[in-house]
Design an enzyme around this catalytic site. Sequence first.
Site, PDB file in Angstrom:
ATOM      1  N   ASP A  89       0.836  -1.195   0.000  1.00  0.00           N
ATOM      2  CA  ASP A  89       0.000   0.000   0.000  1.00  0.00           C
ATOM      3  C   ASP A  89       0.871   1.244   0.000  1.00  0.00           C
ATOM      4  O   ASP A  89       2.060   1.195   0.355  1.00  0.00           O
ATOM      5  CB  ASP A  89      -0.938   0.005   1.204  1.00  0.00           C
ATOM      6  CG  ASP A  89      -0.180   0.003   2.524  1.00  0.00           C
ATOM      7  OD1 ASP A  89       0.638  -0.911   2.722  1.00  0.00           O
ATOM      8  OD2 ASP A  89      -0.396   0.915   3.352  1.00  0.00           O
ATOM      9  N   GLU A 152      -0.155  -0.887   5.747  1.00  0.00           N
ATOM     10  CA  GLU A 152       0.876  -0.483   6.710  1.00  0.00           C
ATOM     11  C   GLU A 152       0.818   1.010   6.981  1.00  0.00           C
ATOM     12  O   GLU A 152       1.167   1.466   8.066  1.00  0.00           O
ATOM     13  CB  GLU A 152       2.257  -0.877   6.172  1.00  0.00           C
ATOM     14  CG  GLU A 152       3.392  -0.761   7.170  1.00  0.00           C
ATOM     15  CD  GLU A 152       4.063   0.616   7.168  1.00  0.00           C
ATOM     16  OE1 GLU A 152       4.905   0.862   8.041  1.00  0.00           O
ATOM     17  OE2 GLU A 152       3.736   1.448   6.278  1.00  0.00           O
TER      18      GLU A 152
END
Length: 471
Positions: A89, A152
């Site tokens: 991400d 994250e």
Amino acid sequence: MTIDWQKEVEARKDDLLKDLGDLIRIDSVRDVEHGTKEEPLGPGPAAALRKVLEIAERDGFETKNIENVAGHIDYGDGEEMFGLLGHVDVVPVDDNWDTDPFEPVIKDGKLYARGSADDKGPSMAAYYAMKIIKDLELPLSKKIRFIFGTDEESEWVGIHRYMEVEEMPKVGFSPDANFPIINGEKGILSYEVTFEDQEGEDGAFTLESFKSGMRTNMVPGDATAILKVNNEVKAADLKAAFESFVAEKEVDGEFKEENGQITLTTIGKGAHAQEPKFGINAATYLATFLVDHNLDASGAHFVKVVSEFMHLDYNGKKLNAYTKHDVMGETTSSANLFDYSQDGVKKVTLNIRHPEGITKDDILDNMKEVLKDADVSIEIIGDIKTPHYVPGDDPLVKTLLDVYEEHTGDKGEEQSIGGGTYGRILERGVAYGAMFPGEENVMHQPNEFMPVDSLLKATAIYADAIYRLAK
């Protein structure tokens, strides 16, 4: 057997850059608004996870997808596991990019794209390090498990779900920070400050709204306030004052007046919240401008608290959140989300990163005491990460520093950061690269980049380190 790791990397340079480019082209910003049962964190993160697992399957690795929120790549058969932990991400983008953030561009030896430095570039470097070990059929005594998360940059839902259902390594590193090593990570948490409505006269202007920020871990690079004009004479003065303000301060700005409303926009500089001093907080600057311009009672209260207790307070000293640790360094503090509406919510979210020596509850109590007369309420929100430290004499730390020194010729020393990496979830986990000392930290910023030579050098370091720790 002597292995020229850099030569092995150079032989795979084109393939590495192609695979990285394919991964970067996926907009993998967490998007729960468009999440589904099959893709709960949004289509982008799920697609990026599938892409990296697809690359690994192509190369003959064993893979597993955990509900499209996390996954792993395995190599080797040892009973003990050595872990690698990355994420696919990325943080959101704004309009301040010079290129398409999701179309990689190499210019002056630098690969520009969102995720090039955090964390798609370093993760792909570590993957290719693992691939080199496999290609060379090097003997291993441990299984290498490369775990990927998909949020994250926010709440760690993916990695937490992974930990619930899969076996975790006890030792490993995350390629998601700095060389020579990060063996200490500060505690990370967010505090939401909610403002009570105030009674009083309207003032020359009514603060209708004040909006800024995209994520709790990003210093806001722009901010917008909308004012209702109650005094036309003051409106003319406001325009001149604002133009003078942006000319003198670090921010740019725009003034618009239409149909009895004024829209003020300030443009600063986004940055990672672990180092807020490298950003220019557009929101707190805007508050410091507005504090002198006769707002309604609630608006005046809001900008006064922000300007007095949050502006240019990179270490939380104004809120008594500060402490300093000999190894882990100082507290950092950054006001990153602003959501104010005249008839609705009025709140600011602070991101605070602290070393050992102070607790989340200490900070909360101290902030409440400082703001006891400010007519606000404060609560801890979101994911809470406690400080994490692996001693410098640990064999993992010593091996990683030895590899770094041999490949660079520079002395490797332990260090701590305010950033939070997946390294902290392992009993003996650290972060290791891929940003080299002296390089500009552009994580979370517009025009994020990764020097191509650094990417290749990091890949060689990773391959050598992983082999030493898994053989």
